[in-house]
Design an enzyme around this catalytic site. Structure first.
Site, short mmCIF file in Angstrom:
data_model
loop_
_atom_site.label_atom_id
_atom_site.label_comp_id
_atom_site.label_asym_id
_atom_site.label_seq_id
_atom_site.Cartn_x
_atom_site.Cartn_y
_atom_site.Cartn_z
N ARG A 61 0.86 -1.18 0.00
CA ARG A 61 0.00 0.00 0.00
C ARG A 61 0.90 1.23 0.00
NH1 ARG A 61 2.05 1.43 3.84
NH2 ARG A 61 0.87 3.35 3.77
N GLY A 62 0.27 2.40 0.02
CA GLY A 62 1.06 3.62 -0.09
C GLY A 62 1.15 3.99 -1.56
N ALA A 63 0.81 5.24 -1.87
CA ALA A 63 0.66 5.62 -3.28
C ALA A 63 1.88 5.32 -4.16
CB ALA A 63 0.28 7.10 -3.36
N ARG A 73 -7.31 0.34 -6.57
CA ARG A 73 -7.36 1.36 -5.50
C ARG A 73 -7.71 2.69 -6.17
NH1 ARG A 73 -4.28 0.87 -0.67
NH2 ARG A 73 -5.78 2.40 0.06
N ASP A 122 -1.84 10.83 -1.23
CA ASP A 122 -2.21 9.83 -2.23
C ASP A 122 -2.59 10.49 -3.55
OD1 ASP A 122 -2.45 7.08 -0.65
OD2 ASP A 122 -2.98 8.76 0.63
N ASN A 154 -5.21 12.59 1.45
CA ASN A 154 -4.36 11.66 2.22
C ASN A 154 -5.26 10.85 3.15
OD1 ASN A 154 -1.65 10.75 2.80
ND2 ASN A 154 -1.90 11.64 4.82
N LYS A 155 -4.66 10.00 3.91
CA LYS A 155 -5.40 9.08 4.80
C LYS A 155 -6.41 9.84 5.66
CE LYS A 155 -5.16 5.54 4.76
NZ LYS A 155 -6.10 4.70 3.97
#
Ligand code: MRU
Length: 367
Positions: free
Chosen positions: A53-55, A90, A244, A254-255
Protein backbone atom coordinates in the site's frame (compact mmCIF):
# COMPACT_ATOMS: atom_id res chain seq x y z
CA UNK A 1 16.39 1.03 4.50
CA UNK A 2 17.65 -1.58 6.91
CA UNK A 3 15.84 -4.31 8.77
CA UNK A 4 18.03 -5.73 11.51
CA UNK A 5 21.07 -4.53 9.62
CA UNK A 6 20.05 -5.95 6.22
CA UNK A 7 19.20 -3.47 3.43
CA UNK A 8 15.74 -3.87 1.92
CA UNK A 9 13.47 -2.19 -0.55
CA UNK A 10 9.74 -2.85 -0.50
CA UNK A 11 9.68 -4.43 -3.98
CA UNK A 12 12.35 -6.21 -6.02
CA UNK A 13 12.88 -8.85 -8.66
CA UNK A 14 13.70 -12.42 -7.60
CA UNK A 15 16.79 -14.21 -8.90
CA UNK A 16 14.87 -15.48 -11.97
CA UNK A 17 14.51 -11.86 -13.16
CA UNK A 18 10.76 -12.30 -13.67
CA UNK A 19 9.10 -12.98 -10.32
CA UNK A 20 8.36 -9.87 -8.29
CA UNK A 21 8.78 -9.97 -4.51
CA UNK A 22 7.20 -7.66 -1.95
CA UNK A 23 6.98 -7.35 1.82
CA UNK A 24 3.56 -8.50 3.06
CA UNK A 25 2.44 -5.40 4.99
CA UNK A 26 -0.68 -7.09 6.35
CA UNK A 27 1.59 -9.30 8.50
CA UNK A 28 3.55 -6.42 10.04
CA UNK A 29 4.49 -5.65 12.75
CA UNK A 30 4.10 -9.20 14.07
CA UNK A 31 5.76 -11.12 11.23
CA UNK A 32 8.12 -10.23 8.39
CA UNK A 33 7.06 -12.21 5.33
CA UNK A 34 7.83 -11.93 1.63
CA UNK A 35 5.18 -12.51 -1.06
CA UNK A 36 6.12 -13.67 -4.57
CA UNK A 37 4.06 -12.40 -7.52
CA UNK A 38 4.15 -14.42 -10.72
CA UNK A 39 1.06 -13.27 -12.60
CA UNK A 40 -1.16 -10.29 -13.31
CA UNK A 41 -3.72 -11.80 -10.92
CA UNK A 42 -1.11 -11.77 -8.15
CA UNK A 43 -0.32 -8.10 -8.78
CA UNK A 44 -4.02 -7.17 -8.77
CA UNK A 45 -4.53 -9.06 -5.50
CA UNK A 46 -1.60 -7.52 -3.59
CA UNK A 47 -2.70 -3.98 -4.44
CA UNK A 48 -6.44 -4.60 -3.88
CA UNK A 49 -5.92 -6.48 -0.61
CA UNK A 50 -3.35 -3.98 0.70
CA UNK A 51 -0.56 -6.55 0.97
CA UNK A 52 1.31 -3.54 -0.37
CA UNK A 53 0.00 0.00 0.00
CA UNK A 54 1.06 3.62 -0.09
CA UNK A 55 0.66 5.62 -3.28
CA UNK A 56 4.24 5.41 -4.64
CA UNK A 57 4.51 1.68 -3.95
CA UNK A 58 1.10 1.10 -5.53
CA UNK A 59 2.44 2.82 -8.68
CA UNK A 60 5.63 0.74 -8.68
CA UNK A 61 3.71 -2.51 -8.16
CA UNK A 62 1.33 -1.62 -10.95
CA UNK A 63 4.34 -1.14 -13.23
CA UNK A 64 5.55 -4.65 -12.47
CA UNK A 65 1.97 -5.88 -12.77
CA UNK A 66 2.00 -4.76 -16.39
CA UNK A 67 5.33 -6.54 -16.90
CA UNK A 68 3.96 -9.76 -15.38
CA UNK A 69 0.94 -9.49 -17.67
CA UNK A 70 3.18 -9.09 -20.73
CA UNK A 71 5.21 -12.15 -19.66
CA UNK A 72 1.95 -14.13 -19.65
CA UNK A 73 0.65 -12.80 -22.96
CA UNK A 74 2.05 -9.78 -24.79
CA UNK A 75 -1.00 -9.17 -27.01
CA UNK A 76 -2.85 -5.84 -27.32
CA UNK A 77 -5.86 -7.45 -25.67
CA UNK A 78 -3.83 -8.39 -22.59
CA UNK A 79 -2.22 -4.95 -22.46
CA UNK A 80 -5.61 -3.34 -22.32
CA UNK A 81 -7.02 -5.93 -19.87
CA UNK A 82 -4.03 -5.57 -17.51
CA UNK A 83 -4.30 -1.77 -17.58
CA UNK A 84 -8.03 -1.85 -16.81
CA UNK A 85 -7.85 -4.50 -14.09
CA UNK A 86 -4.99 -2.86 -12.23
CA UNK A 87 -6.65 0.55 -12.53
CA UNK A 88 -9.68 -0.59 -10.52
CA UNK A 89 -7.68 -1.88 -7.54
CA UNK A 90 -7.36 1.36 -5.50
CA UNK A 91 -9.23 4.52 -6.54
CA UNK A 92 -7.51 7.38 -4.67
CA UNK A 93 -3.75 6.96 -5.20
CA UNK A 94 -3.10 8.68 -8.54
CA UNK A 95 0.36 7.09 -8.87
CA UNK A 96 -1.55 4.02 -10.05
CA UNK A 97 -2.99 5.81 -13.08
CA UNK A 98 0.32 7.57 -13.70
CA UNK A 99 2.27 4.29 -13.85
CA UNK A 100 -0.34 2.37 -15.85
CA UNK A 101 -0.77 5.11 -18.46
CA UNK A 102 2.99 5.41 -18.73
CA UNK A 103 3.44 1.66 -19.36
CA UNK A 104 0.56 1.49 -21.86
CA UNK A 105 1.91 4.50 -23.77
CA UNK A 106 5.35 2.87 -23.93
CA UNK A 107 4.22 -0.66 -24.85
CA UNK A 108 1.39 -0.12 -27.30
CA UNK A 109 3.55 0.98 -30.27
CA UNK A 110 6.09 -1.82 -29.69
CA UNK A 111 6.05 -5.18 -31.50
CA UNK A 112 4.70 -7.84 -29.14
CA UNK A 113 8.05 -9.68 -28.91
CA UNK A 114 9.70 -6.58 -27.40
CA UNK A 115 7.07 -5.80 -24.80
CA UNK A 116 8.20 -8.03 -21.95
CA UNK A 117 11.74 -6.67 -21.85
CA UNK A 118 10.54 -3.10 -22.27
CA UNK A 119 7.91 -3.45 -19.54
CA UNK A 120 10.36 -4.83 -16.96
CA UNK A 121 12.90 -2.14 -17.85
CA UNK A 122 10.31 0.60 -17.40
CA UNK A 123 9.06 -0.86 -14.10
CA UNK A 124 12.69 -0.93 -12.91
CA UNK A 125 13.00 2.73 -13.91
CA UNK A 126 9.83 3.67 -12.02
CA UNK A 127 11.31 2.08 -8.90
CA UNK A 128 14.67 3.79 -9.32
CA UNK A 129 12.86 7.06 -10.01
CA UNK A 130 10.81 6.71 -6.84
CA UNK A 131 13.92 6.16 -4.74
CA UNK A 132 15.54 9.28 -6.23
CA UNK A 133 12.36 11.35 -5.71
CA UNK A 134 12.01 10.27 -2.09
CA UNK A 135 15.69 10.92 -1.35
CA UNK A 136 15.32 14.40 -2.79
CA UNK A 137 12.15 15.04 -0.75
CA UNK A 138 14.19 13.95 2.25
CA UNK A 139 16.93 16.49 1.54
CA UNK A 140 14.47 19.37 1.06
CA UNK A 141 12.39 18.39 4.10
CA UNK A 142 15.53 18.09 6.22
CA UNK A 143 16.01 21.87 5.94
CA UNK A 144 12.58 22.39 7.54
CA UNK A 145 13.57 20.18 10.45
CA UNK A 146 16.85 22.09 10.79
CA UNK A 147 14.87 25.36 10.94
CA UNK A 148 12.65 23.88 13.65
CA UNK A 149 15.71 22.74 15.56
CA UNK A 150 17.25 26.22 15.52
CA UNK A 151 14.14 27.48 17.35
CA UNK A 152 14.59 24.96 20.17
CA UNK A 153 16.58 25.48 23.35
CA UNK A 154 19.84 23.50 23.58
CA UNK A 155 19.10 19.88 24.44
CA UNK A 156 15.47 20.01 23.29
CA UNK A 157 14.38 17.59 20.62
CA UNK A 158 12.32 18.38 17.52
CA UNK A 159 8.86 16.79 17.70
CA UNK A 160 7.27 15.86 14.39
CA UNK A 161 3.73 14.56 14.09
CA UNK A 162 2.81 12.26 11.22
CA UNK A 163 -0.31 10.41 10.14
CA UNK A 164 -0.71 6.96 8.57
CA UNK A 165 2.40 5.49 6.98
CA UNK A 166 4.32 7.70 4.59
CA UNK A 167 7.59 6.04 5.44
CA UNK A 168 9.68 3.69 3.35
CA UNK A 169 7.01 0.97 3.43
CA UNK A 170 4.72 3.28 1.43
CA UNK A 171 7.36 3.81 -1.26
CA UNK A 172 10.18 1.80 -2.80
CA UNK A 173 12.67 3.23 -0.28
CA UNK A 174 13.12 6.22 2.07
CA UNK A 175 9.43 7.20 2.24
CA UNK A 176 7.93 10.62 1.56
CA UNK A 177 6.96 12.31 4.83
CA UNK A 178 9.46 10.21 6.80
CA UNK A 179 12.42 10.69 4.44
CA UNK A 180 13.36 14.05 6.06
CA UNK A 181 13.06 12.40 9.48
CA UNK A 182 15.40 9.55 8.52
CA UNK A 183 17.91 12.02 7.09
CA UNK A 184 17.72 14.22 10.19
CA UNK A 185 18.20 11.22 12.47
CA UNK A 186 21.09 9.91 10.38
CA UNK A 187 22.78 13.32 10.66
CA UNK A 188 22.54 13.24 14.43
CA UNK A 189 19.63 15.66 14.89
CA UNK A 190 17.54 14.90 17.97
CA UNK A 191 14.16 14.11 16.40
CA UNK A 192 11.13 12.38 17.86
CA UNK A 193 8.00 11.38 15.95
CA UNK A 194 4.45 11.40 17.26
CA UNK A 195 2.85 8.56 15.29
CA UNK A 196 -0.94 8.74 14.86
CA UNK A 197 -2.25 5.18 15.19
CA UNK A 198 -4.44 5.84 12.11
CA UNK A 199 -7.66 3.95 12.48
CA UNK A 200 -9.22 1.99 10.99
CA UNK A 201 -6.28 -0.05 9.60
CA UNK A 202 -3.70 1.33 12.03
CA UNK A 203 -0.95 1.93 9.48
CA UNK A 204 0.69 4.30 11.96
CA UNK A 205 0.67 1.91 14.89
CA UNK A 206 1.65 -1.15 12.91
CA UNK A 207 3.81 0.15 10.04
CA UNK A 208 5.25 3.58 10.85
CA UNK A 209 6.12 2.52 14.40
CA UNK A 210 7.71 -0.67 13.06
CA UNK A 211 9.90 0.98 10.47
CA UNK A 212 10.96 3.88 12.74
CA UNK A 213 11.82 1.32 15.40
CA UNK A 214 13.88 -0.77 12.98
CA UNK A 215 15.86 2.36 12.06
CA UNK A 216 16.23 3.51 15.66
CA UNK A 217 14.27 6.74 15.35
CA UNK A 218 12.65 7.75 18.68
CA UNK A 219 8.86 7.73 18.36
CA UNK A 220 5.64 7.46 20.34
CA UNK A 221 2.34 6.05 19.07
CA UNK A 222 -0.69 8.16 19.99
CA UNK A 223 -4.41 7.63 19.62
CA UNK A 224 -5.71 9.51 16.60
CA UNK A 225 -7.47 12.14 18.71
CA UNK A 226 -4.35 13.18 20.63
CA UNK A 227 -2.64 15.53 18.17
CA UNK A 228 -4.74 18.61 18.99
CA UNK A 229 -3.95 18.34 22.69
CA UNK A 230 -0.23 17.96 22.01
CA UNK A 231 -0.25 20.99 19.73
CA UNK A 232 -2.06 23.12 22.33
CA UNK A 233 0.73 22.33 24.78
CA UNK A 234 3.65 23.12 22.47
CA UNK A 235 4.58 19.47 22.06
CA UNK A 236 4.58 19.42 18.25
CA UNK A 237 7.08 21.52 16.25
CA UNK A 238 5.84 20.52 12.83
CA UNK A 239 3.53 18.06 11.10
CA UNK A 240 4.60 16.20 7.98
CA UNK A 241 2.15 13.95 6.15
CA UNK A 242 2.14 12.16 2.82
CA UNK A 243 -0.36 12.25 -0.01
CA UNK A 244 -2.21 9.83 -2.23
CA UNK A 245 -3.34 12.52 -4.66
CA UNK A 246 -2.71 16.26 -4.66
CA UNK A 247 -4.63 18.57 -6.97
CA UNK A 248 -2.88 21.16 -9.12
CA UNK A 249 -3.91 23.91 -6.70
CA UNK A 250 -2.34 22.01 -3.79
CA UNK A 251 -5.30 20.37 -2.05
CA UNK A 252 -3.85 17.25 -0.43
CA UNK A 253 -5.75 13.95 -0.45
CA UNK A 254 -4.36 11.66 2.22
CA UNK A 255 -5.40 9.08 4.80
CA UNK A 256 -8.64 9.85 6.63
CA UNK A 257 -7.98 12.13 9.60
CA UNK A 258 -5.26 14.22 7.96
CA UNK A 259 -7.65 17.18 7.54
CA UNK A 260 -8.42 17.28 11.28
CA UNK A 261 -4.70 17.44 12.06
CA UNK A 262 -4.29 20.33 9.65
CA UNK A 263 -7.15 22.20 11.35
CA UNK A 264 -5.57 21.68 14.77
CA UNK A 265 -2.18 22.74 13.40
CA UNK A 266 -3.62 25.97 11.98
CA UNK A 267 -5.39 26.78 15.25
CA UNK A 268 -2.14 26.34 17.15
CA UNK A 269 0.31 27.92 14.72
CA UNK A 270 2.08 24.62 14.07
CA UNK A 271 3.60 24.35 10.54
CA UNK A 272 1.83 21.65 8.52
CA UNK A 273 3.66 20.22 5.50
CA UNK A 274 2.75 17.55 2.96
CA UNK A 275 5.47 15.56 1.21
CA UNK A 276 4.37 15.38 -2.42
CA UNK A 277 6.27 13.35 -5.03
CA UNK A 278 5.38 14.63 -8.50
CA UNK A 279 3.71 11.34 -9.60
CA UNK A 280 1.17 11.99 -6.80
CA UNK A 281 0.08 15.31 -8.36
CA UNK A 282 -3.08 15.09 -10.43
CA UNK A 283 -2.67 17.98 -12.85
CA UNK A 284 -6.13 17.30 -14.29
CA UNK A 285 -7.89 18.23 -11.01
CA UNK A 286 -8.17 21.69 -9.50
CA UNK A 287 -10.62 21.48 -6.58
CA UNK A 288 -9.32 18.48 -4.70
CA UNK A 289 -11.98 18.61 -1.98
CA UNK A 290 -14.67 18.24 -4.59
CA UNK A 291 -12.95 16.06 -7.15
CA UNK A 292 -10.40 13.69 -5.59
CA UNK A 293 -12.15 10.30 -5.53
CA UNK A 294 -12.39 8.97 -1.97
CA UNK A 295 -12.10 5.22 -1.58
CA UNK A 296 -14.73 3.65 0.67
CA UNK A 297 -13.60 0.36 2.14
CA UNK A 298 -15.15 -2.62 3.86
CA UNK A 299 -16.92 -1.63 7.08
CA UNK A 300 -15.27 -4.58 8.81
CA UNK A 301 -12.08 -2.48 9.02
CA UNK A 302 -14.00 -0.14 11.36
CA UNK A 303 -16.09 -2.69 13.25
CA UNK A 304 -13.18 -5.04 13.94
CA UNK A 305 -9.65 -4.68 15.31
CA UNK A 306 -6.83 -7.11 14.61
CA UNK A 307 -3.88 -7.72 16.89
CA UNK A 308 -1.65 -10.22 18.67
CA UNK A 309 -2.89 -12.09 21.72
CA UNK A 310 -0.73 -12.84 24.75
CA UNK A 311 -0.19 -16.38 23.39
CA UNK A 312 1.24 -14.97 20.14
CA UNK A 313 -1.78 -15.80 17.98
CA UNK A 314 -3.18 -13.09 15.68
CA UNK A 315 -6.87 -12.45 16.30
CA UNK A 316 -9.54 -10.17 14.91
CA UNK A 317 -12.25 -9.03 17.31
CA UNK A 318 -15.58 -7.24 16.87
CA UNK A 319 -15.77 -3.86 18.67
CA UNK A 320 -19.24 -2.53 17.77
CA UNK A 321 -22.67 -3.94 18.64
CA UNK A 322 -23.79 -6.62 16.19
CA UNK A 323 -25.69 -5.14 13.27
CA UNK A 324 -24.47 -1.54 13.79
CA UNK A 325 -24.06 0.50 10.63
CA UNK A 326 -20.46 1.59 9.99
CA UNK A 327 -18.90 3.83 7.34
CA UNK A 328 -15.32 3.56 6.18
CA UNK A 329 -14.05 6.57 4.21
CA UNK A 330 -10.39 5.79 3.63
CA UNK A 331 -9.15 9.29 2.70
CA UNK A 332 -9.94 12.97 3.16
CA UNK A 333 -8.71 16.12 1.47
CA UNK A 334 -6.92 18.95 3.28
CA UNK A 335 -7.51 22.26 1.48
CA UNK A 336 -4.37 24.07 0.31
CA UNK A 337 -5.14 27.05 2.60
CA UNK A 338 -4.37 24.93 5.67
CA UNK A 339 -1.00 23.72 4.35
CA UNK A 340 2.24 25.60 5.13
CA UNK A 341 4.05 24.11 2.14
CA UNK A 342 4.48 21.14 -0.17
CA UNK A 343 7.78 19.27 -0.03
CA UNK A 344 8.46 18.01 -3.54
CA UNK A 345 11.56 16.47 -5.11
CA UNK A 346 12.28 19.84 -6.70
CA UNK A 347 11.99 21.87 -3.50
CA UNK A 348 9.44 23.24 -1.06
CA UNK A 349 6.68 25.41 -2.49
CA UNK A 350 3.50 27.16 -1.44
CA UNK A 351 0.43 24.93 -1.61
CA UNK A 352 -1.10 26.65 -4.63
CA UNK A 353 -1.19 26.33 -8.41
CA UNK A 354 1.42 29.11 -8.65
CA UNK A 355 3.62 27.35 -6.12
CA UNK A 356 3.50 23.99 -7.87
CA UNK A 357 3.94 25.52 -11.33
CA UNK A 358 6.99 27.45 -10.13
CA UNK A 359 8.65 24.04 -9.59
CA UNK A 360 6.95 22.12 -12.42
CA UNK A 361 6.58 24.69 -15.24
CA UNK A 362 6.19 21.90 -17.80
CA UNK A 363 2.62 21.49 -16.46
CA UNK A 364 1.60 25.06 -17.29
CA UNK A 365 -0.90 23.52 -19.74
CA UNK A 366 -2.95 22.57 -16.70
CA UNK A 367 -3.36 26.18 -15.44
O1 MRU B 1 -4.57 3.30 2.28
P1 MRU B 1 -3.07 3.42 2.25
O2 MRU B 1 -2.42 2.81 3.43
O3 MRU B 1 -2.51 3.00 0.93
O4 MRU B 1 -2.85 5.01 2.37
C1 MRU B 1 -1.58 5.57 2.42
C2 MRU B 1 -1.63 6.93 2.98
O5 MRU B 1 -2.64 7.59 2.97
C3 MRU B 1 -0.41 7.45 3.59
O6 MRU B 1 -0.73 8.45 4.52
C4 MRU B 1 0.57 8.06 2.66
O7 MRU B 1 0.89 9.33 3.05
C5 MRU B 1 0.28 8.20 1.27
S1 MRU B 1 1.48 7.29 0.43
C6 MRU B 1 3.03 8.01 0.79
Amino acid sequence: MRIDGKPYRTIWLAADGRTVEVIDQTRLPHAFEIRALGTLDDAVAVIRDMIIRGAPLIGATAGYGMALAMAEDSSDAMLSRAHDRLMTTRPTAVNLRWALDDLRHLLLPLPTDQRVTAAYARADEICAGDVAICASIGRHGLRLIEVAQRRKKPGERVNILTHCNAGWLATVDWGTAMAPVYMAHDQGLDVHVWVDETRPRNQGASLTAWELGKHGVPHTVIADNTGGHLMQHGMVDLCIVGTDRTSRRGDVGNKIGTYLKALAARDNGVPFYAAVPSPSIDWTLDDGVRDIPIEQRDGAEVSRVTGRLANGAIASVEIVPAGTAVANYAFDVTPARLISGLITERGVCEASAAGLLSLFPEHAWAA
